[in-house]
Motif scaffolding. Structure first.
Motif, PDB file in Angstrom:
ATOM      1  N   LYS A 187      38.832  51.813  51.636  1.00  0.00           N
ATOM      2  CA  LYS A 187      37.976  51.459  50.498  1.00  0.00           C
ATOM      3  C   LYS A 187      37.120  50.232  50.848  1.00  0.00           C
ATOM      4  O   LYS A 187      36.514  49.613  49.967  1.00  0.00           O
ATOM      5  N   GLY A 190      33.630  49.252  49.422  1.00  0.00           N
ATOM      6  CA  GLY A 190      33.476  48.680  48.077  1.00  0.00           C
ATOM      7  C   GLY A 190      33.800  47.192  48.022  1.00  0.00           C
ATOM      8  O   GLY A 190      33.682  46.564  46.969  1.00  0.00           O
ATOM      9  N   LYS A 210      35.905  37.111  42.824  1.00  0.00           N
ATOM     10  CA  LYS A 210      35.149  37.240  41.576  1.00  0.00           C
ATOM     11  C   LYS A 210      34.046  38.296  41.696  1.00  0.00           C
ATOM     12  O   LYS A 210      33.387  38.619  40.714  1.00  0.00           O
ATOM     13  N   ALA A 212      32.160  41.643  41.551  1.00  0.00           N
ATOM     14  CA  ALA A 212      32.457  42.746  40.626  1.00  0.00           C
ATOM     15  C   ALA A 212      33.132  43.936  41.319  1.00  0.00           C
ATOM     16  O   ALA A 212      34.150  44.451  40.833  1.00  0.00           O
ATOM     17  N   GLY A 213      32.615  44.369  42.462  1.00  0.00           N
ATOM     18  CA  GLY A 213      33.154  45.534  43.176  1.00  0.00           C
ATOM     19  C   GLY A 213      34.612  45.332  43.554  1.00  0.00           C
ATOM     20  O   GLY A 213      35.450  46.242  43.399  1.00  0.00           O
ATOM     21  N   CYS A 214      34.938  44.136  44.030  1.00  0.00           N
ATOM     22  CA  CYS A 214      36.315  43.837  44.456  1.00  0.00           C
ATOM     23  C   CYS A 214      37.234  43.840  43.239  1.00  0.00           C
ATOM     24  O   CYS A 214      38.340  44.407  43.289  1.00  0.00           O
ATOM     25  N   ALA A 215      36.762  43.245  42.145  1.00  0.00           N
ATOM     26  CA  ALA A 215      37.578  43.186  40.927  1.00  0.00           C
ATOM     27  C   ALA A 215      37.872  44.605  40.423  1.00  0.00           C
ATOM     28  O   ALA A 215      39.001  44.888  39.991  1.00  0.00           O
ATOM     29  N   GLU A 216      36.889  45.481  40.505  1.00  0.00           N
ATOM     30  CA  GLU A 216      37.080  46.874  40.068  1.00  0.00           C
ATOM     31  C   GLU A 216      38.139  47.575  40.913  1.00  0.00           C
ATOM     32  O   GLU A 216      39.038  48.233  40.395  1.00  0.00           O
ATOM     33  N   LEU A 217      38.032  47.387  42.229  1.00  0.00           N
ATOM     34  CA  LEU A 217      39.000  48.012  43.140  1.00  0.00           C
ATOM     35  C   LEU A 217      40.409  47.507  42.877  1.00  0.00           C
ATOM     36  O   LEU A 217      41.383  48.272  42.919  1.00  0.00           O
ATOM     37  N   ASP A 219      41.684  46.546  40.160  1.00  0.00           N
ATOM     38  CA  ASP A 219      42.269  47.113  38.935  1.00  0.00           C
ATOM     39  C   ASP A 219      43.271  48.230  39.226  1.00  0.00           C
ATOM     40  O   ASP A 219      44.285  48.365  38.537  1.00  0.00           O
ATOM     41  N   GLY A 220      42.975  49.024  40.263  1.00  0.00           N
ATOM     42  CA  GLY A 220      43.865  50.146  40.575  1.00  0.00           C
ATOM     43  C   GLY A 220      44.881  49.838  41.666  1.00  0.00           C
ATOM     44  O   GLY A 220      45.640  50.731  42.087  1.00  0.00           O
ATOM     45  N   LYS A 255      47.787  40.268  37.695  1.00  0.00           N
ATOM     46  CA  LYS A 255      46.702  40.102  38.684  1.00  0.00           C
ATOM     47  C   LYS A 255      46.556  38.650  39.145  1.00  0.00           C
ATOM     48  O   LYS A 255      45.796  38.354  40.049  1.00  0.00           O
TER      49      LYS A 255
END
Ligand code: HAM
Length: 421
Positions: A187, A190, A210, A212-217, A219-220, A255
């Motif tokens: 991944k 991303g 911080k 955005a792309g890393c924070a989204e990844l 999450d899962g 987190k």
């Protein structure tokens, strides 16, 4: 000529603000002392290796934010970005553990991180920092939090949230690290450049990012809390029970990994939504491997640091609540009166009465204006006539009443009126 300004991200704490700072620091000293902590003052400059070995090579602080320079030789030194490492260094250097393995210490002072300045984030900022070295009972974790909450309440901070998490120990970290690396592998596209680099070295740091792309990844991503060993799980449960006993509300934020590598087991932050993403007022946690990693015995530790600028900007306390106005203004008219005012004012100051005089020979009206502007409590009007009569008028600036005072006993009379003695 162009005037010289302060360095970007470094700010002045102005005289009208320092009263509030003193108050907050005073409350911290009082509460921490009641909990058995003593103040330590450690240097602002340390050998760079101290922070590399404690905060960790892969962290933003060590990689990007330290003010490091060569001390005119081979040695690299760094303006401290935090105080925990310095306190542990001092604990070891002075073999404090030989006298008592338990050390309860706090320090207050400036820290330096070369971050991008914005509201609530500076390059020189101040921390009130507390460390408890030598105890690993889960109740000590809760006690630190109880002490912290007590402090925050006393300085009238509200609408804050306490978040806790557990970062496990040397036993539970490796399987988690593997699961996280496996999750992130493939991944990388991303992730930001920093996180891509950290996938193999320090994947936990991706939680901190911080972007955005890393924070989204993230999450899962798998969470450390589901990988805790029996000892860590038990410890965390007991910390929660101990917090419940004191009815301290908290949220578990799985987190939250904190920005420094030394943490183990319990970590916590006190957060606010005041500045959006920039939201921790306090950060802390347990660091059971740090003392050993810095060359000492295998002694556990836990601590936290409060960001003073953030705390003070959130506090409802007003600068004006802490401003001390002069007790007395002596309005002197003529040379003789000025000479008397000079002696009198300095005698009174020595006895603790905050006294102002104007030697510029201005008119009575203009001196009264200044007394008003300085918000002096009383004004003494002293002219030739008063000296001849050996009496002067003392004016109460609050209710505009006047009383005649004898010049011979002026000092004692004023102390009696102003100080109520
Ligand atoms: P930290 O989370 O890096 O932890 O910092 C603690 C607090 O310092 C933050 O919550 C924030 O209020 C304040 N702070 C940090 N950076 C800045 C900045 N650039 N500008 C303004 N305020 C800032 C530590 O430093 C750990 N040493 C805490 C600790 C003590 N853990 C165990 N013992």
């Amino acid at each position: 000529m162009e005037s010289i300004t302060a360095v970007k991200g470094f700010k002045d704490i102005l005289p009208q603000e320092t009263g509030k700072w003193h108050y907050v620091e005073g409350v911290a000293r009082e509460i921490f002392t009641a909990f058995g902590f003593r103040e330590i003052r450690v240097p602002i400059l340390e050998k760079t290796d101290l922070f590399r070995r404690s905060i960790g090579e892969g962290t933003d602080i060590v990689e990007k934010e330290m003010y490091t320079f060569s001390d005119r030789g081979d040695e690299y030194v760094t303006l401290r970005p935090e105080a925990t490492a310095s306190i542990v260094r001092s604990y070891l250097e002075h073999t404090m553990y030989a006298v008592d393995t338990i050390a309860k210490l706090f320090t207050i002072g400036p820290m330096f991180r070369r971050e991008r300045p914005q509201k609530g984030r500076y390059r020189q900022f101040h921390q009130i920092n507390v460390e408890l070295i030598g105890l690993d009972d889960p109740r000590t974790d809760a006690e630190m939090i109880i002490m912290l909450i007590q402090f925050l309440e006393r300085v009238q901070l509200s609408q804050l949230k306490l978040q806790i998490n557990s970062l496990g120990c040397a036993a539970c970290r490796p399987p988690f690290k593997k699961a996280l690396t496996d999750y992130l592998k493939g991944k990388e596209e991303g992730l930001c450049d920093d996180c891509r680099r950290r996938v193999d070295t320090n994947p936990l740091r991706v939680f901190d990012c911080k972007v955005a792309g890393c924070a989204e990844l993230i999450d899962g991503a798998p969470r450390l809390i589901t990988f805790l060993c029996k000892v860590c799980e038990d410890h965390f449960m007991k910390v929660r029970d101990a917090l419940d006993t004191f009815a301290i509300p908290y949220e578990i934020n799985t987190k939250m990994v904190r920005g420094l590598d030394y943490y183990t087991k319990t970590t916590f932050e006190v957060i606010t939504e005041h500045w959006g993403a920039q939201n921790a007022v306090v950060g802390g946690g347990r660091y059971d491997g740090l003392v050993k990693a810095l060359g000492g015995p295998d002694v556990p530790g836990i601590g936290f640091a409060i960001g003073c600028e953030r705390l003070i900007s959130l506090s409802p306390l007003k600068d004006s609540d802490f401003l001390k106005h002069p007790d007395l203004f002596i309005a002197a008219l003529g040379d003789e009166a000025q000479t008397l005012a000079y002696t009198m004012s300095n005698r009174l100051r020595i006895r603790g009465v905050q006294t102002e005089v104007d030697y510029a020979g201005k008119s009575l009206k203009s001196q009264m204006k200044r007394a008003d502007k300085l918000r002096c409590r009383y004004t003494l009007i002293l002219g030739e006539q008063e000296i001849t009569a050996n009496k002067a008028q003392l004016r109460d600036m609050h209710d505009a009443t006047q009383q005649s005072v004898d010049l011979d006993s002026l000092e004692d009379t004023i102390i009696h009126i102003v100080k109520g003695k």
